[in-house]
Design a protein around this motif. Structure first.
Motif, mmCIF file in Angstrom:
data_model
loop_
_atom_site.group_PDB
_atom_site.id
_atom_site.type_symbol
_atom_site.label_atom_id
_atom_site.label_comp_id
_atom_site.label_asym_id
_atom_site.label_seq_id
_atom_site.Cartn_x
_atom_site.Cartn_y
_atom_site.Cartn_z
ATOM 1 N N ALA A 52 52.648 43.197 34.791
ATOM 2 C CA ALA A 52 51.618 42.490 35.547
ATOM 3 C C ALA A 52 50.257 42.736 34.914
ATOM 4 C CB ALA A 52 51.603 42.953 37.003
ATOM 5 N N GLN A 53 49.293 41.952 35.354
ATOM 6 C CA GLN A 53 47.920 42.116 34.880
ATOM 7 C C GLN A 53 47.008 42.359 36.069
ATOM 8 O OE1 GLN A 53 45.986 38.609 33.194
ATOM 9 N NE2 GLN A 53 45.031 39.868 31.621
ATOM 10 N N LEU A 54 46.126 43.351 35.944
ATOM 11 C CA LEU A 54 45.109 43.602 36.946
ATOM 12 C C LEU A 54 43.781 43.095 36.415
ATOM 13 C CD1 LEU A 54 45.972 47.217 38.191
ATOM 14 C CD2 LEU A 54 46.452 45.052 39.339
ATOM 15 N N ILE A 55 43.085 42.317 37.249
ATOM 16 C CA ILE A 55 41.791 41.741 36.868
ATOM 17 C C ILE A 55 40.728 42.236 37.831
ATOM 18 C CG2 ILE A 55 40.487 39.613 36.519
ATOM 19 C CD1 ILE A 55 43.156 38.208 35.985
ATOM 20 N N PHE A 56 39.687 42.830 37.294
ATOM 21 C CA PHE A 56 38.562 43.341 38.083
ATOM 22 C C PHE A 56 37.322 42.562 37.663
ATOM 23 C CE2 PHE A 56 35.240 46.526 39.080
ATOM 24 C CZ PHE A 56 35.570 46.785 40.402
ATOM 25 N N ASP A 57 36.739 41.770 38.603
ATOM 26 C CA ASP A 57 35.598 40.935 38.213
ATOM 27 C C ASP A 57 34.267 41.636 38.468
ATOM 28 O OD1 ASP A 57 34.955 40.642 40.929
ATOM 29 O OD2 ASP A 57 35.834 38.649 41.094
ATOM 30 N N ILE A 65 48.222 39.572 38.698
ATOM 31 C CA ILE A 65 49.025 38.442 38.232
ATOM 32 C C ILE A 65 50.354 38.996 37.719
ATOM 33 C CG2 ILE A 65 49.217 36.520 36.617
ATOM 34 C CD1 ILE A 65 46.201 36.385 36.481
ATOM 35 N N ASP A 66 51.457 38.527 38.272
ATOM 36 C CA ASP A 66 52.759 38.928 37.761
ATOM 37 C C ASP A 66 53.022 38.207 36.442
ATOM 38 O OD1 ASP A 66 55.554 40.198 38.433
ATOM 39 O OD2 ASP A 66 55.948 38.160 37.722
ATOM 40 N N LEU A 67 53.472 38.939 35.432
ATOM 41 C CA LEU A 67 53.691 38.378 34.095
ATOM 42 C C LEU A 67 55.170 38.100 33.850
ATOM 43 C CD1 LEU A 67 51.217 40.656 32.078
ATOM 44 C CD2 LEU A 67 50.813 38.365 33.024
ATOM 45 N N TYR A 86 46.457 36.823 42.655
ATOM 46 C CA TYR A 86 46.383 37.156 44.072
ATOM 47 C C TYR A 86 45.357 38.282 44.239
ATOM 48 C CZ TYR A 86 50.865 34.701 44.525
ATOM 49 O OH TYR A 86 51.861 33.762 44.499
ATOM 50 N N GLN A 87 44.477 38.130 45.211
ATOM 51 C CA GLN A 87 43.479 39.170 45.429
ATOM 52 C C GLN A 87 44.096 40.358 46.164
ATOM 53 O OE1 GLN A 87 39.869 37.827 47.321
ATOM 54 N NE2 GLN A 87 38.837 39.780 47.068
ATOM 55 N N ILE A 88 43.697 41.555 45.780
ATOM 56 C CA ILE A 88 44.172 42.790 46.401
ATOM 57 C C ILE A 88 43.012 43.440 47.137
ATOM 58 C CG2 ILE A 88 45.368 44.977 46.036
ATOM 59 C CD1 ILE A 88 46.014 43.971 43.200
ATOM 60 N N ARG A 89 43.248 43.821 48.395
ATOM 61 C CA ARG A 89 42.237 44.521 49.180
ATOM 62 C C ARG A 89 42.722 45.935 49.479
ATOM 63 N NH1 ARG A 89 43.039 39.459 50.261
ATOM 64 N NH2 ARG A 89 41.292 37.995 50.199
ATOM 65 N N THR A 90 41.804 46.781 49.899
ATOM 66 C CA THR A 90 42.155 48.189 50.115
ATOM 67 C C THR A 90 43.181 48.363 51.220
ATOM 68 O OG1 THR A 90 40.240 48.416 51.586
ATOM 69 C CG2 THR A 90 39.929 49.020 49.273
ATOM 70 N N THR A 91 43.327 47.358 52.097
ATOM 71 C CA THR A 91 44.312 47.441 53.179
ATOM 72 C C THR A 91 45.674 46.895 52.766
ATOM 73 O OG1 THR A 91 43.520 45.307 54.034
ATOM 74 C CG2 THR A 91 42.561 47.309 54.986
ATOM 75 N N ASP A 92 45.766 46.340 51.552
ATOM 76 C CA ASP A 92 47.015 45.741 51.090
ATOM 77 C C ASP A 92 47.967 46.803 50.537
ATOM 78 O OD1 ASP A 92 46.412 43.111 51.743
ATOM 79 O OD2 ASP A 92 45.351 42.768 49.858
#
Length: 312
Positions: A52-57, A65-67, A86-92
């Motif tokens: 997967a890829q983690l994107i931090f803007d 993003i699942d690869l 898909y956005q990830i939040r601290t509660t996810d």
């Protein structure tokens, strides 16, 4: 504050494998996987080489993003479509490769097994709402807001004695709505009186989605609107909406702006079910729009009307 770090941890079998940090205000993209070249290397057989890829803007939003991983990436126990952010939040609750994979945690410096287990949504819900387990001691299970019920769903959208489920055989059950105020739904369809159900059917009561084996989902905690690869082509061949994917979080406000004829109304009518897209899928509060329209048009009528109003 700009320059501060957003710290992440990666956990497997109760052990913290490694830590990683993004810097506030600095956008970054990293690959999570088993490969030696992965920025976040997870040496576990269930993890794909490039999982997967983690994107931090630059606004400190985190996306995954699942690869096209072999064992999938799961957000709040929902398997993600490959190639879609898909956005990830601290509660996810994010897992790479499911139950036997690796989980992401925030604030790893304060990580503990007990606090992590509390976030395991699926584990908590099975403990509280496993209807099949309750049939070992009785033939009929009651569901409602009152503490006297076998399954208690304490929310104002639930009637005190909302519904009952009777076991007829090992594979046959009868769900009865007890004249509830807001109704009972099976697979997105409103039921009148009683209906035969199986272990594979999905029940919606108030704001909750549940199954007989105890999987419980609070729909109010799902992403408000999610579009996956939707597009629109009219009968005359004209493209009204090019393929797009996006999420609109709950408790947020989003403006759709553009010149006349750019596709604003086409997009919004695709989201409210008035003119479904030619391809792709729309989810409202985690529910597929077409399959659950009977439920959504009544329970989320305010949301759908607002989309229609803006679209006009």
């Amino acid at each position: 504050m700009k320059g501060d770090k957003v710290r992440l941890g990666f956990v497997s079998e109760g052990k913290l494998l490694l830590k990683f940090a993004f810097i506030e205000g600095l956008s970054s993209e990293v690959v999570v996987g088993r490969d030696e070249k992965a920025q976040i290397k997870l040496p576990k057989s269930t993890i794909s080489k490039n999982h997967a890829q983690l994107i931090f803007d630059s606004n400190s939003n985190l996306f995954v993003i699942d690869l096209e991983s072999s064992n999938g990436t799961f957000l709040n126990d929902r398997k993600l479509e490959s190639g879609v952010p898909y956005q990830i939040r601290t509660t996810d609750f994010l897992r790479f490769a499911g139950q036997n994979g690796v989980s992401l945690v925030f604030d790893p410096d304060n990580y503990s097994i007990d606090s992590f287990a509390k976030k395991d949504f699926n584990q908590q819900s099975i403990t509280n709402t496993n209807i099949l387990e309750k049939f070992k001691n009785k033939r009929t299970v009651t569901i409602g807001r009152s503490d006297e019920n076998d399954v208690v769903l304490n929310h104002s959208s639930i009637s005190r004695n909302h519904a009952t489920i009777e076991k007829k055989s090992e594979s046959e059950f009868v769900l009865v709505d007890q004249n509830s105020t807001n109704g009972t739904y099976v697979n997105g369809k409103h039921i009148n009186g009683s209906i035969n159900i199986t272990k594979n059917d999905v029940i919606i009561i108030g704001r909750f989605q549940l199954t007989l084996n105890g999987i419980l989902k609070d729909l109010s905690k799902e992403v408000a609107i999610r579009a996956e690869r939707i597009s629109k082509q009219f009968d005359n061949g004209v493209i009204g909406l090019h393929t797009c994917s996006f999420e609109i979080p709950s408790k947020s406000l989003l403006a759709v702006m553009g010149p006349s004829g750019c596709g604003k109304s086409t997009l919004l009518k695709a989201l409210n079910g008035d003119a479904p897209p030619s391809s792709g899928t729309v989810y409202i509060s985690g529910l597929e729009l077409n399959e659950n329209y009977d439920f959504l048009k009544l329970k989320l009528v305010t949301c759908l009307k607002m989309i229609s109003f803006i679209g006009n």
